[in-house]
Each structure stands twice: as structure tokens, then as C-alpha cells.
Design an enzyme around this catalytic site. Structure first.
Site, PDB file in Angstrom:
ATOM      1  CD  GLU A  86      23.775  19.037 -51.259  1.00  0.00           C
ATOM      2  OE1 GLU A  86      24.790  19.487 -51.278  1.00  0.00           O
ATOM      3  OE2 GLU A  86      23.155  18.574 -50.266  1.00  0.00           O
ATOM      4  CB  SER A  93      23.243 -48.702 -51.878  1.00  0.00           C
ATOM      5  OG  SER A  93      23.539 -50.057 -51.095  1.00  0.00           O
TER       6      SER A  93
END
Length: 779
Positions: free
Chosen positions: A186, A462
């Protein structure tokens, strides 16, 4: 002197022509450019001196524990590895990779810093067999390990104002090849230019003119950083002038190392939905599931190559482009002397090696994350979390979560058309510690909407009954599991003058029945008679001790007329599953800062436990529920070896289906029903229980002991009088009792045997526990 005179005369001759441009330029310099540069200089210094990169707060699952005898199957281990971003590369010698050879796995862990200290990277060999880990060996030393942990999966991210994923790193922590390679590709003159490389600009201009279009860029790393931090990407002369000036100013005030470090942490390298990947460290995890220091040359080359255009070179979407770009970067590494030609050839011969899914989950498990937020809100508010750079370690187990979601999906699909309007929720915990392993708030995995696991309060039917029996069994002088209960009809006048006349699901009464059978078959009438005798205030007080606030002490409470969310039902059953220890459910284990220091730990120290003999009696009775009672399908399935303790539950008009069950190390509570509260037409045994079974067909777990727990002894009891009996006596029932709670004297059955001689009785009485599965009750 003659030269100066000649120069002066030339200047005098040219002055009339250059006078106006000179004064214009001087005016621009002192009147605009210099003040403008001072303004830009202040902006650059203010921003860069106080530069703080946005690092999000990351949320992790629990680390995967690997130790001999820990329940584990190949499928589960591979699910855990996949969630943590490990790649099956066939070798398993690079951190973040694994390989399989028969039933043996080679795994290279990445290490992590966690609330318990964490672990260093390891290269281990894990042998599986018989549904568990057989051995764990350190490959480097060849020594057996008592235990180790794999780094946890990232399950969520808490972002601040920007959806930027970043891991901040310092320059001296980076691989030298990355630093040198980035500059080689770069900005080769990075160490020498002043922020703008005029040589590169001329070189690029010449290349563009020769090609007839833009083929080469000339931006330095400094210019790219300025563009990312201060500017946009508009292609205007004004923007380019600002970029050049600010780059020069940046180089005037800060070192090359400081600028390069900022660039490496800021550069944009990928995107997943709304989440942007910034910096090489985050990109390394996103693409390869490994930290930068563990990357190979070809992987570093790919990341460097992405700088040119992460969208156009996305290796998951455009692998051919990414491969070509990577190989071009490798060639550059060769020409600049960073790699030899042989090293580059070897690197080019490898595939991209990108993991399928990047580790960028925003909120992978929203129902579980809601519980996490509830539990840390007193210590960390939303603003603190959004400021970021924290690591939250949770108790979630990825495989358990996935299997729970799949279990619900399978059970819902099995309902056919009824499943279209049916919803579901579930909570799974470690039965010994109270750690929450999974939370599912909807039948649709990842649903961000209503969290039924935490917020849907529905009648539990239950499912309440084991706690009624538990309170009774804390008084062993009065009750044991063979005590006869009255299952006759009940009719009670209510405060409004109406009559409450509950019934059993088979619309029959069964006379006097042993307590264990009443619970196993979920007989309502027997439970109501027992609860009224024990006392509603005692039962309400016991339930209130779990933090419940809506318990009404009416008789209907005894058969489940209380609305609870699945998480609350789980908290109740955790007490029984953890052997009488009132453990709060924990979803968070700790929080770690950016330096790996633990700033908060969440843990519970277990006490001695309460009412443990009674709890162990109820556990054994709940195992009978799964043997010959309403959940007997468990005993008839391939899950019989688990000796599950469980309880079904069904609310009025078949609106809600519940099942809570636990093994030796896992507790799971499932609920099914409709959001509109219309009948789902599901019993506990035909809805929630089926989802529970689907989960435990996949989930590795430890069986619950089938024998009675410590402090209990098995005894033959005559239910008629509650005394010890000869096993040969008709009606005698073998149940566990609290050791020492009954006289050791045993009554015989002489007259019963005499009657049998004349055909008046059965010569071979069968205990009730061996009776065929009742079909009367479906709760």
C-alpha cells in the site's frame, strides 16, 4: 555579482507580468490557506490526540470443559467447535483448527482470558467413547490432562453509536510480516514521505495517462487514515486538498509508528449486515477465527489484499477474486524480499481457508440475552455496556441451546396442523449449579419478539404437585410415600357462593391410594385432600420462599391454579434437581475488561441444603412418574437408562402443556400452548414431554441414580396402617423412607395367608409399582 545583476534585471522585466498572480497567491496564502491550515491543524490534533477507537462489548458462551468422563458425543463436540469458529482443516495443528481420526479429535485451542483466569493455547488430543470423553492428552508433552477448556463462542455484541467491530492491538503485538507487507503493497515509501508521496502521484498519473483510465492509486497510508477518520470519499478537489493538507499536518505532529498503529486498528476490512469490521485484528477473527499472531503468510496476504476493496474482494462472496488478489500480494512479498519464491509457491497452493461464518453475532440468542441483561443491570447499565471493550462470559452452552431449539421445532412439526398456532418455550440448566445453559422464547429460533420463557405467565397445572408432596414429606412421622391418600370427590363452597368440584382427568375417584401412586398418576383429588391436610398456608409459604408474588392460598392452588413463566418453574424445580439447594439461576459467570482483568464475578456458594430427605423422596417418586405414571413413555423409550425424574402438567381445557424433568446433571422445563390462550388440545405428555424427549435424544447427560438417595432406606410398607410389612403380604408396597423414621418391627400377614389357602386371596401379590401403565390420567 554579475549573476545577481542579471537575475535582478530579469526579475524586473518579468515583474509586470507576474505581479498580479504573485499578490493573489500571497493573499491566498496568508489570507486563506494559512488560517485554513491552522483550523485543520487544530481539528487533526484534537481528534488524533484523544483518539479512542470504538471497541464493542462482546458476549461469550461458557468455555467448553473437556475432561475424562464428561458426557460428550462426536456430534456435540463438533457443534461446539463450529459455534466457536474452529475450522476442520484436516490437521488440527494451527490454533483455531481441528481434525478427526476415528473417535479421536486433534484440536488446537486459541486460549482466552476469562473470569476464572482463562487458559493458554494448547494442542490436545481428545478421545471419545460410550457417550463421554475418555481421555484428554497434551500433544506436545504427551501427558494426560485432568481437564482443559476451549475458548468460548461469541454469542452477542453490544455496540455503541456505531456498529463497528474492532479489537484494538498495539504495533508490537503484530506479526512483522503484516507490518512490512502492508507497507510493501500500500505504501512502500511510508517511512520517508511527509504524508503525501509526490513521486507516487507522478507515477500514478503517468500510468493512468498511458492506460486511458485510472489504474493505479497514489494515496499513502496516512492519507487513507485521514480519509477514514476525518473525511468522506467524495471525488472532489476540495476533499483531496483537505486530505493532502491534513496528512501533512498529521505527519508533522505524530510519529510514523503512531500513525501506522492507528491505521491498522481503523482500516475497514469487511461487512456483515449492519456490522462493519475495522482493523486487522477483528478481520483476522472474522475471516479465520484466529488471532493475528497465529496467521500464516497466505492469510496475512489475503487481509492485506482486502485493503484495496473489501466489498469487491469479499472471500465468502467472491472467492476467485480474493484468491487472485491474495496471490498477487504474495508476489509483491517476494519482490520486496519479505518471502522467498518457494514460500510464496507453497502459500499459493493453499485454499483461502476462510471459516464459513464470521464471528460477528449481534444477538444470536435473544431470549437468553434478555436474561443476561436482567442479571447484570444492577452492575452495568446500558451506557456502560455501549462504551464497550468489555467481555461478558455467560453460562450458555451452544450445543444445548441448538438442541433445545431443534427439539421444539421437531415436536411442533410432529403436531401437524395443530402446530401452526402452537407456541413453545424452554429453559435448560445445570441441575447441580443452577447455571442456565439454554433459553428458548419462541418456536422460531432467534425470534426477537415476545420472550415466552421469561414473560409468558401461564397456569402450570399438575407441575405444582411435587411441591405439595414435598411439604408433606418434611413431616416423616405423619407421611411417607406409601401413606394412603383419599382420592374421593371434593366439593367446596367458594367465597362467591359457588361450589368448587374438581375431578380427576378420568372423571373417576380411586378410593384410598398410596401417595407415590397419587403423584405418579397425577390424581387431583388425592392431592387436594393431602394439601388441605398439610395446610394451604404452609404450602403457600414454601412457594413464596422462591420469590413468587402471585400465589393465592386457595385450594385450587394445589392442582396448579398459579400463573408462572417457564423460568419461574425452572427455579422451583432447580431446588429439587440440586438436592434441596435453593440455587438462583445464573446466566452470567463474570465480566472481564480489555486487559483481561476480571471486574465482576457472579457465583453462588451452595449451602448444606434444606429438607434433603424429603427432596430425595420426591425425586424418587418423580422417577416413578417416568416409569409407570403419566410420563411412562420415557421408560418405554431409549431414554429409559436416564432414570429421569419428571412431572407433566396440563392446565384447564388443555390450554397449557408442561413437562419438567431432570437427569443426573441437566434440568429442562418445556411449555407449549397458544398465545391467544385458546385450547392447544395438548396434555403434558403429548406436547411438552415430547419436546423434552427430543432434546435428550441428542444432549449428552449423566443418568440419575435409580436407587434411593443418602439418608433413605427401602422398606416394605402396608399402606393401610403405614407400618413395615412382609413383602409377601397383599398390597405391600416397597418405597424409600427416611432412615429411622419407622419402627423396625414388621407385621406379618398370617390371616391373609390362611385366606389364600381357601382361595380367598392371591398367592403371589404384585406390588403396585409393577402394575401396567395407567391410562386414566394424561396430566
Amino acid at each position: 555579482m554579475e549573476f545577481l545583476s542579471r537575475l535582478r534585471s530579469i526579475a524586473s522585466a518579468c515583474w509586470p507580468w507576474v505581479r498580479i498572480p504573485f499578490w493573489i497567491c500571497t493573499g491566498l496564502l496568508f489570507g486563506f490557506l494559512l488560517p485554513y491550515s491552522l483550523i485543520l491543524n487544530k481539528r487533526v490534533q484534537d481528534r488524533f490526540s484523544d483518539l479512542v477507537f470504538a471497541v464493542p462489548t462482546r458476549v461469550y458462551s461458557q468455555p467448553l470443559r473437556l475432561a475424562p468422563y464428561v458426557p460428550m458425543t462426536p456430534g456435540t463436540l463438533e457443534v461446539e467447535l463450529a459455534f466457536s469458529g474452529y475450522a476442520n482443516d484436516g490437521h488440527g495443528d494451527v490454533p483455531g483448527s481441528w481434525a478427526k481420526k476415528g473417535s479421536t479429535y486433534l484440536i488446537s485451542s486459541r486460549g482466552y482470558a476469562g473470569p476464572d483466569g482463562g487458559e493458554l493455547p494448547k494442542h490436545i488430543r481428545v478421545a471419545l467413547g460410550n457417550g463421554m470423553v475418555q481421555s484428554v492428552t497434551d500433544v506436545a508433552s504427551g501427558k494426560a490432562l485432568s481437564e482443559t477448556h476451549l475458548d468460548p463462542a461469541r454469542i452477542a455484541t453490544v455496540y455503541g453509536a456505531k456498529q463497528e467491530d474492532r479489537t484494538y492491538v498495539q504495533l508490537n503485538d503484530l506479526p512483522p510480516l503484516l507490518i512490512a507487507g502492508l507497507q510493501a503493497v500500500e505504501d512502500r515509501d511510508f517511512k520517508h514521505h511527509i504524508g503525501v508521496d509526490f513521486t507516487a502521484i507522478l507515477r500514478a498519473a503517468f500510468a493512468d495517462l498511458r492506460a486511458g483510465h485510472t489504474v493505479q492509486g497514489a494515496s499513502t497510508l496516512t492519507q487513507q487514515l485521514v480519509r477514514n477518520l476525518f473525511l468522506n470519499r467524495e471525488q472532489t478537489m476540495g476533499r483531496k486538498l483537505n486530505e493532502a493538507l491534513m496528512s501533512i499536518l498529521l505527519e508533522m505532529h505524530y510519529s510514523k509508528a503512531r500513525i501506522l498503529e492507528a491505521y491498522i486498528n481503523e482500516v475497514f476490512l469487511g461487512q456483515q449486515g449492519d456490522q462493519a469490521v475495522h482493523g486487522f485484528a477483528a478481520a483476522s477473527q472474522f475471516y479465520f477465527g484466529r488471532r493475528l499472531e497465529f496467521l500464516r503468510p497466505q492469510e496475512i496476504a489475503m487481509l492485506v489484499g482486502l485493503v484495496k476493496g473489501p466489498s469487491q474482494l469479499d472471500p465468502r462472496r467472491y472467492p476467485d477474486r480474493a484468491l487472485a488478489r491474495r496471490n498477487l500480494v504474495l508476489d509483491t512479498f517476494v519482490t520486496t524480499g519479505l518471502l522467498s519464491a518457494e514460500q510464496a509457491r507453497a502459500a499459493k497452493a493453499t485454499p483461502l481457508g476462510v471459516i464459513p461464518d464470521g464471528q460477528l453475532p449481534h444477538n444470536r440468542f435473544p431470549a437468553f440475552m434478555e436474561l443476561v441483561r436482567q442479571q447484570i443491570t444492577n452492575d452495568f447499565d446500558e451506557d456502560t455496556l455501549k462504551q464497550g471493550n468489555l467481555s461478558i462470559f455467560t453460562t450458555l452452552d451452544p450445543a444445548t441451546q441448538l438442541y433445545t431449539e431443534q427439539a421444539i421445532d421437531s415436536a411442533i412439526n410432529g403436531l401437524g396442523k395443530r402446530g401452526e398456532d402452537t407456541q413453545s418455550a424452554a429453559v435448560v440448566t445445570d441441575s447441580k449449579t443452577g447455571s442456565v445453559l439454554a433459553v428458548v422464547g419462541s418456536k422460531i429460533p432467534g425470534d426477537q419478539g415476545f420472550n415466552r420463557a421469561l414473560d409468558a405467565r401461564r397456569p402450570i397445572g399438575s407441575t405444582i404437585k411435587p411441591f405439595v408432596y414435598l411439604v408433606a414429606l418434611t413431616n416423616p412421622e405423619r407421611w411417607n410415600l406409601a401413606t394412603q391418600l383419599d382420592d374421593s370427590p371434593v366439593s367446596m363452597k367458594q367465597p362467591d357462593g359457588s361450589w368448587w368440584t374438581p375431578h380427576n382427568d378420568d372423571n373417576q375417584s380411586h378410593g384410598m391410594v398410596p401417595m407415590v401412586d397419587a403423584l405418579a398418576n397425577s390424581w387431583n383429588l388425592a392431592t387436594i385432600h393431602l394439601g388441605l391436610e398439610v395446610g394451604l398456608p404452609r404450602i403457600k409459604a414454601f412457594l413464596d420462599s422462591f420469590g413468587l408474588t402471585n400465589v393465592q392460598p386457595g385450594p385450587s392452588l394445589l392442582i396448579g391454579a398459579v400463573d408462572l413463566a417457564p423460568i419461574q418453574v425452572t427455579q422451583l424445580y432447580q431446588y429439587i434437581a440440586s438436592d434441596g439447594h435453593a440455587l438462583p439461576l445464573l446466566a452470567v459467570s463474570g465480566v472481564v475488561d480489555s486487559h483481561g482483568h476480571t471486574i465482576k464475578r457472579y457465583e453462588v456458594e451452595s449451602g448444606k441444603g434444606e429438607y434433603q430427605p424429603a427432596v430425595r423422596l420426591v425425586t424418587w417418586a418423580m422417577q416413578q412418574v417416568a416409569t409407570y405414571g403419566t410420563a411412562s413413555s420415557l421408560a418405554k423409550s431409549n431414554l429409559a437408562y436416564l432414570h429421569t425424574a419428571g412431572k407433566t402438567g396440563t392446565s384447564n381445557d388443555l390450554r397449557d402443556s408442561w413437562f419438567a424433568g431432570f437427569t443426573g446433571d441437566r434440568l429442562a422445563v418445556f411449555w407449549m400452548g397458544r398465545d391467544d390462550n385458546k385450547p392447544s388440545h395438548l396434555w403434558g405428555s403429548t406436547g411438552a414431554l415430547r419436546a423434552w424427549q427430543e432434546l435428550f435424544r441428542k444432549l449428552p447427560t449423566v443418568p440419575l441414580p435409580a436407587t434411593a438417595g443418602d439418608g433413605l432406606e427401602m422398606a416394605w410398607i402396608n399402606p393401610a396402617d403405614g407400618r413395615r410389612s412382609d413383602p409377601a403380604c397383599s398390597g405391600a408396597k416397597e418405597v424409600p423412607i427416611i432412615a429411622g423414621s419407622l419402627s423396625t418391627d414388621s407385621e406379618g400377614c398370617f390371616w391373609q395367608k390362611v385366606g389364600n389357602l381357601f382361595g380367598g386371596g392371591q398367592s403371589a401379590p404384585q406390588p403396585a409399582t409393577e402394575s401396567p401403565t395407567p391410562t386414566a390420567s394424561q396430566q
